[in-house]
Design an enzyme around this catalytic site. Sequence first.
Site, PDB file in Angstrom:
ATOM      1  N   ASN A   1      11.025  15.771  11.380  1.00  0.00           N
ATOM      2  CA  ASN A   1      12.481  15.634  11.432  1.00  0.00           C
ATOM      3  C   ASN A   1      13.180  16.971  11.664  1.00  0.00           C
ATOM      4  O   ASN A   1      14.373  17.112  11.430  1.00  0.00           O
ATOM      5  CB  ASN A   1      13.025  15.008  10.143  1.00  0.00           C
ATOM      6  CG  ASN A   1      13.506  13.570  10.323  1.00  0.00           C
ATOM      7  OD1 ASN A   1      14.068  12.995   9.407  1.00  0.00           O
ATOM      8  ND2 ASN A   1      13.321  12.977  11.485  1.00  0.00           N
TER       9      ASN A   1
ATOM     10  N   THR B   1      14.776  13.458   4.668  1.00  0.00           N
ATOM     11  CA  THR B   1      14.482  12.970   6.010  1.00  0.00           C
ATOM     12  C   THR B   1      14.959  11.537   6.194  1.00  0.00           C
ATOM     13  O   THR B   1      15.328  10.854   5.236  1.00  0.00           O
ATOM     14  CB  THR B   1      12.966  13.035   6.292  1.00  0.00           C
ATOM     15  OG1 THR B   1      12.305  12.041   5.511  1.00  0.00           O
ATOM     16  CG2 THR B   1      12.395  14.404   5.958  1.00  0.00           C
ATOM     17  N   CYS B   2      14.908  11.078   7.429  1.00  0.00           N
ATOM     18  CA  CYS B   2      15.335   9.712   7.725  1.00  0.00           C
ATOM     19  C   CYS B   2      14.200   8.709   7.577  1.00  0.00           C
ATOM     20  O   CYS B   2      14.337   7.545   7.970  1.00  0.00           O
ATOM     21  CB  CYS B   2      15.917   9.634   9.140  1.00  0.00           C
ATOM     22  SG  CYS B   2      14.740  10.022  10.442  1.00  0.00           S
ATOM     23  N   ASP B   3      13.065   9.151   7.022  1.00  0.00           N
ATOM     24  CA  ASP B   3      11.940   8.258   6.790  1.00  0.00           C
ATOM     25  C   ASP B   3      12.180   7.450   5.518  1.00  0.00           C
ATOM     26  O   ASP B   3      12.466   8.014   4.452  1.00  0.00           O
ATOM     27  CB  ASP B   3      10.655   9.078   6.652  1.00  0.00           C
ATOM     28  CG  ASP B   3       9.402   8.219   6.712  1.00  0.00           C
ATOM     29  OD1 ASP B   3       9.326   7.254   5.940  1.00  0.00           O
ATOM     30  OD2 ASP B   3       8.516   8.524   7.519  1.00  0.00           O
TER      31      ASP B   3
END
Length: 383
Positions: free
Chosen positions: A373, A330-332
Site C-alpha cells: 500500500n 492499510t486498505c486491506d
Amino acid sequence: MALAPAAVSTGLAAFLADLDRPTPYLVLDPEVIAARYVTLTAAFPGARVLYAVKACPEPEVLRTLVALGAGFDVASLPEIRLCLDAGADPATLCLGNPVRAPATTAAAHAAGIRRFVTDSREDLADLARHAPGASVLVRVLVSDAGSATRFFGKFGALPGEAVALLRRAGSAGLHAAGVTFHAGSQQVRPAAYVRAVRTALRVAAAAGLRRPVLDIGGGLPVPYRSTVRAPAEFGRAVADAVAEAVGAGVVEGVELVLEPGRALVAEAGVLRTRVLRVSRRPGVDHRRWVYLDAGRYQGLAETEGEAIDYPLRVPGRSGPCGPVVLAGPTCDGDDVLYRRTPCALPLTLGAGDHLDLLCAGAYTASYASVGFNGFPPLSVHVI
C-alpha cells in the site's frame, strides 16, 4: 516461579521520552538482550545457545550476541552473511531451515557452515552432494500443543522416518550428529518439551547414537499481557527428561543446544505508533475503532489470529478507559490487530496520540513488508 509482564527498561524509556520522532518505529535496547541471555544460560547450564536470527536480524543485536558467546540458527544466505559480518565464527552457525535450494546448501558449505538440519530424504541427498562431510541433525516431528503459533506438519519427520534418515546419513558421507525438534512458538507448557525430549532421544537411540546432539529448538515464552513460566522451569524440565533417558540407558549423555529468538529479544523492543483516527461505527460495532500508523504489514504480523497480544501503553493519557478495536492503516480488510482480544484505551484518546506496543522486539521489523500500500518498511533504532 512465573514471569510477569516486564516494564520498559530505563534506556528505552529515555529514548521514548522524545515525542517528536517520526512514527512508526521499533526501538531496541541491547542491554535487555544481554540480560536475557544471562538468564537463559543460567536456566540451561552447559547448553549451547544459537540465536534464531529471524526473530530480529539487526546487526547491533547480532554483535551483542557474538560478544556474549552465542552461536546462530540461520535460515538463508543473507542471514549467514549478517552473522559473519557481525563477527561470528561460521563454526557457530547452524543452517536450520530444512527447505532450501541446492545452491544455498553449496554456498553455505563454502562459507564454512558445517551443521545442517534436515527432515527429508530429498534434502539429505542434496546435503550429501553439496555439503559432503557435514554434520546433520534430523528434525523430529513432535506435538506443539500449547503454543501460540503451531508448526505441526510443515517440518519434521515422524520418528520412524527420522531414524531412517540418521542411518542413511552415514552411508551418504555425512555425520549423523543428533536430533532436533520445535515445540511451537510461545510454548507455555514445560511438559511439551519433556515429551519432545523423550521422543527425540528414543529416535537417536534407535539410530545408534549414544551421545547425540539434542537441539530443543526455540519457542520459549515471553510474558506479554499474562504471566508465563520462568526459563528455569523449562530448563529443569528438559534436564529431568534427559536424566531420565540417561538413567534408563536410552543414551549415555547429550550435547544440549537451544535456539531462542523471542525469549532473547522480545522484551528489548518497543514499537511506537501514532493514532491516525478514532472512529465510531454505528450499527457495525459498539466499540471505538482506533486506527494506527502501523499494522499487520508494518511489523505486527504476529497479530494474525490474534496469536500475540502485545501490552499497550498510551503515553500522556490517563483516566477512564473503554473498549476498542485496534486496526492498522492499510486498505486491506485483514489489517485488524485486535477484534476479539479485549483492549481498553483511554476515553480521551484522539488522533495524533502515541500508542506503544511493548515486548515487540521479536518478529516485528523482520516481518514488515517492503512497501504494501506504499507504506515503507518499519524504521529501527538501537539505543
